[in-house]
Structures are given as C-alpha cells and as structure tokens.
Write an enzyme that holds these catalytic residues in place. Structure first.
Site, PDB file in Angstrom:
ATOM      1  N   ASP A 403       0.912  -1.057   0.064  1.00  0.00           N
ATOM      2  CA  ASP A 403      -0.020   0.016  -0.098  1.00  0.00           C
ATOM      3  C   ASP A 403       0.782   1.320  -0.104  1.00  0.00           C
ATOM      4  OD1 ASP A 403      -1.650   2.051   0.725  1.00  0.00           O
ATOM      5  OD2 ASP A 403      -2.844   0.962   2.066  1.00  0.00           O
ATOM      6  N   HIS A 404       0.852   2.040  -1.100  1.00  0.00           N
ATOM      7  CA  HIS A 404       1.886   2.994  -1.300  1.00  0.00           C
ATOM      8  C   HIS A 404       1.524   4.292  -0.319  1.00  0.00           C
ATOM      9  CE1 HIS A 404       5.250   4.927  -3.009  1.00  0.00           C
ATOM     10  NE2 HIS A 404       4.817   5.150  -4.369  1.00  0.00           N
ATOM     11  N   ARG A 405       0.199   4.219   0.295  1.00  0.00           N
ATOM     12  CA  ARG A 405      -0.144   5.122   1.256  1.00  0.00           C
ATOM     13  C   ARG A 405       0.844   5.113   2.430  1.00  0.00           C
ATOM     14  NH1 ARG A 405      -6.193   4.137   2.125  1.00  0.00           N
ATOM     15  NH2 ARG A 405      -5.295   1.915   2.361  1.00  0.00           N
TER      16      ARG A 405
END
Ligand code: CAO
Length: 433
Positions: A403-405
């Site tokens: 999850d790039h967040r």
C-alpha cells in the site's frame, strides 16, 4: 426426547450463513457426530453434527436458505436427551456466552415451523459490498436490525445518523434508496465501481449461467474493495535459494515436510519485526497508523471451493519446523472445509505461493486491511554470473505488493531484499526465535 438442533455461533459478529447442504432427510437414523447440515458463513463452511444417535423427525431448512444463529435447523429424536450440536469448527475463545439449547418441546408441532426465513437471495436488493472497514458491532435497535435483515442489508454499510452513530430504520431506508440509484456513500468515495450492463453474450454463441458460490462472491467483494481502496505497487526481486533448497532436501524424512513456504513464513516474520510499517493498518478517517505487536501471517490456499486465507498466529515465535507442520495442517483443514471464519481473521500480512503450480511472476493484491502481501513464483534454475563464471543457480522470484499510502518505494525494496537475503542465507534465520 425431541431436541431442536440450532445453528450455533459461527464467529464473531456473524449473525448467520447460507445452507450449503442438507445431509439428512426426515426419518433418517443418524449416529452421534454425523453431519446434519452444512452452513457457509463468510468463506468458512461448518458442519452441524448430531449430538447423539437418534432419528431426524423434522428438517426445517433447505439448500441455499439463509439461516441465523439460534435458528432451528432440524429436530432429532434421540434416546438420551442431548445438548445441541456445535458447528464443527475451532473458534477463538470468546467472551460471549455460548448459545444454550431451547428446552425440548412437549409437542413436536411446537417446533415444526422454521423461524421466519430471509427472502431468497435472488429477491433481495443487490448490495455493493464495499464496507466501512470495521468489524465492530453496529449500534442499532431490534427494529432496525429486523428491517435490515428483511431487506438483506449489511448494517456495517449503513451510516447511522442518531447520536453515537446509532443506525435507525430511516437510515436503512435511505441506504436502500441510495442502492437504487447505484451509488452508495462508500462507492461514491472510492470512485465509480458499478459496472455497466453486460452485453448479450448469446449473440456470439452458446452460454451457461451459474450462480456465484459464496466463496467466489466473498473473494470478489474483498478483492474489489482492496483494489479500489489501496494504491498498489509491486516490487519484484530474485532470491538465490540454491543453498536453501539443498538444505531442504537434506532434511527430507527428518521431521515435518519442509517447503519453500515454511521458510518464507519465517523470513517474512523476521522482516515484519524489522520493518513495523509493513505490520500496520491505516485508518485515514482517524488519521492513524495502527501498528500491531503480534505477527500473524495469512497463507493463500488453493481449495476446490476457491481461494481461502487461513492465518498462522505468532509466526515470529515459531521455528521453521513448527511452521511447516502448522502450514500442512491448516492448508489441509482449509481443503477439508474444517476452517472457521475466525481462523481467517486477524492476519497482519499474507503470503501467496503459486510456485508449486508454475509462473514467472505475478502481482498479488494486498489483503486489506493489511498493507502488504508477498507472492512467490516458481523457483527456476537460471544462469547467474558469480566470480566471473556463469553458474546455474535456483532463483525464486519474490513479488511484494504494498500500500503506497503507508510504504515508500525505497522501504518496499529494502523489505523485499531482506526477505531475499534471509532465504539466500537460511542460517541467518536461526538467529531469530
Ligand atoms: N518454487 C519451486 N517449488 C516450489 C515452490 C516455489 N515457489 N513452492 C512450492 N514448491 C514445491 C515444494 O517445495 C514442494 O516440492 P517437493 O514436493 O519437492 O517437496 C512442491 O512444490 C509442492 O509444494 P506445496 O504447494 O504442496 O506446499 P507449499 O507448502 O509450498 O504450499 C500452499 C502450500 C498452501 C501455499 C499451496 O499448496 C497453495 O495452495 N498454493 C496456492 C496459493 C494460491 O492459490 N495463491 C493465489 C492467491 S491469489 O493471489
């Protein structure tokens, strides 16, 4: 003495499930422990067993019925009087009191009617299943719950407007109106997810329509949610597992069967301890990252009912041998329909190994609310240059989706490399419990 066989608790926050199979007919003689009814909830199938030998006098449900916890499934005339059957599943300890049996009815007629049934699934409104992302009980009164049940609405999806977020009957009706327009608050926030109508495929040839099985439906809902919520990146790396494979083979017959997956579990657990952001969940609404102090890892298991992801607990505290035997046991239980909903909850990270089947690499979808998943493809002998010489080495492709967040690309690369490093140097794993 007549005993009502009721559906017992299936898992935390589960109010019921769907009847997969009715295994007896009225009049059948059964032995103690014989499966009577098979019920599916979430992705778990559980068998309700006869608590004693006897004769089934009434069967009150049929295949595909929706049944609720506490509902009478059938009536058994046993010789000894009995406790109600437990679903054949292992559930985690719960603080809730177990359901107790209704006292046997003096008149068989008194139990001859099934409790009010939900409308057939096909008659209920179609519900987009993105969720609010919480498993907490929804505050709502009995009237609201009854209305939601009758309409086939999952209360988790309804926004409560009363104080403390309590859901009212009006909220349920408003939600149904929104469904009719094809736009739920969640789908609106996550972007348009409603698919346009399908073309008439029969124009191009013969077709066959089959209802979606429960596991397939749940998998589709869950993966759509994860795909819509999470900005995915997949990092690929190669691990040279020549030495690990030689060690694995040398241990054959010495204990539980060791496979690449057992080592990958251990390596991932070590890496999760070292990179805590991979062992977290994000709550954007509250502006929080939730770090877990435990390391529970889900394993994707290919079963004839579809993909199931049972969870192995406290992986960081177990040896590779311990993990190997637990992996064999839990995968077998998943395939034998002996897995409960609670067995599939609480994971921090997931491993999906398709290497036993083949493939070069793939992009696994993060198993929300986790933030990363490791995919393993088939290890292959490849020419590798070592000390200026071309040498055949057994290379395993790792595919880490995250999850790039929550995770930056550099950390994704470091985490993936650390797992590769541990697999390349299995002795290093001995340094960790
Ligand atoms: N590369 C090369 N060989 C591999 C391998 C890999 N990545 N993974 C497993 N193998 C080998 C094993 O070492 C074993 O070899 P031997 O028979 O020589 O000992 C053989 O393949 C069979 O292994 P297995 O698949 O039975 O056992 P496992 O512990 O490695 O895997 C499990 C268990 C449950 C992960 C697997 O059976 C499975 O179900 N995989 C499918 C997962 C899936 O469907 N994922 C998709 C999810 S969607 O993203």
């Amino acid at each position: 003495m007549a005993t009502e066989i009721k559906l017992q608790k299936l898992g935390e926050n589960l109010e019921g499930g769907k009847v997969l199979d009715v295994k007896v007919e009225a009049g059948a003689t059964v032995v103690q422990g014989q499966p009577l009814v098979e019920v599916e909830a979430e992705k778990a199938a559980v068998e309700v067993l006869a608590p004693e030998a006897g004769k089934v006098t009434q069967v009150l449900v049929q295949k595909d019925d929706q049944v609720t916890v506490g509902q009478t499934l059938c009536v058994l005339d046993g010789a000894n009087g009995a406790v109600p059957a437990q679903p054949q599943e292992k559930a985690e300890p719960t603080t809730e009191k177990p359901q107790t049996a209704s006292p046997p009815q003096p008149q068989p007629q008194a139990v001859s009617q099934p409790q009010s049934r939900l409308p057939a699934a096909s008659q209920r409104p179609v519900q987009p299943r993105a969720t609010t992302g919480t498993d907490k009980p929804v505050p709502a009164g009995p009237a609201t719950r009854r209305l939601a049940r009758e309409l086939g609405i999952d209360l988790q999806l309804v926004t409560g407007t009363a104080p403390a977020g309590r859901v009212t009957p009006e909220d349920v009706k408003a939600y149904v109106r929104q469904l009719a327009t094809g736009l739920t608050p969640v789908s609106a926030a996550a972007g348009p997810v409603a698919a346009p109508p399908l073309p008439d495929f029969e124009r191009w040839g013969g077709i066959e329509k089959k209802p979606l099985e429960q596991v397939r439906r749940k998998t589709a809902e869950h993966l759509s949610r994860a795909w819509n919520l999470i900005p995915h990146v997949t990092q690929h790396d190669l691990a040279d597992i020549t030495d690990l494979e030689a060690f694995r083979k040398s241990q054959e017959g010495n204990g539980p069967k060791l496979t690449v997956t057992g080592f990958a579990l251990k390596a991932a657990a070590i890496a999760l301890r070292e990179f805590p952001q991979f062992n977290s969940s994000i709550d954007l609404a509250k502006g929080q990252l939730i770090f877990k102090h435990y390391v529970h890892i889900g394993i994707a298991v290919d079963t004839d009912r579809g993909l199931l992801v049972p969870v192995i607990r406290d992986v960081d505290q177990k040896t590779v041998y311990g993990l190997a035997s637990e992996l064999t046991e839990i995968a077998q239980r998943a395939r034998d329909k002996q897995i409960s909903v609670d067995d599939m909850r609480g994971g921090c990270f997931t491993i999906s190994n398709l290497g036993g089947l083949g493939g070069v690499s793939f992009t696994p979808i993060v198993n929300w609310p986790e933030v990363a998943i490791l995919g393993l493809s088939r290890a292959r002998l490849q020419p590798v240059i070592q000390d200026g010489q071309v040498t055949p080495r057994l290379m395993l492709t790792l595919s880490l989706s995250y999850d790039h967040r929550v995770i930056d690309g550099a950390d994704g690369a470091r985490f993936c490399r650390r797992i590769a490093d541990l697999l390349e140097n299995p002795l290093k794993m001995l340094l960790h419990a």
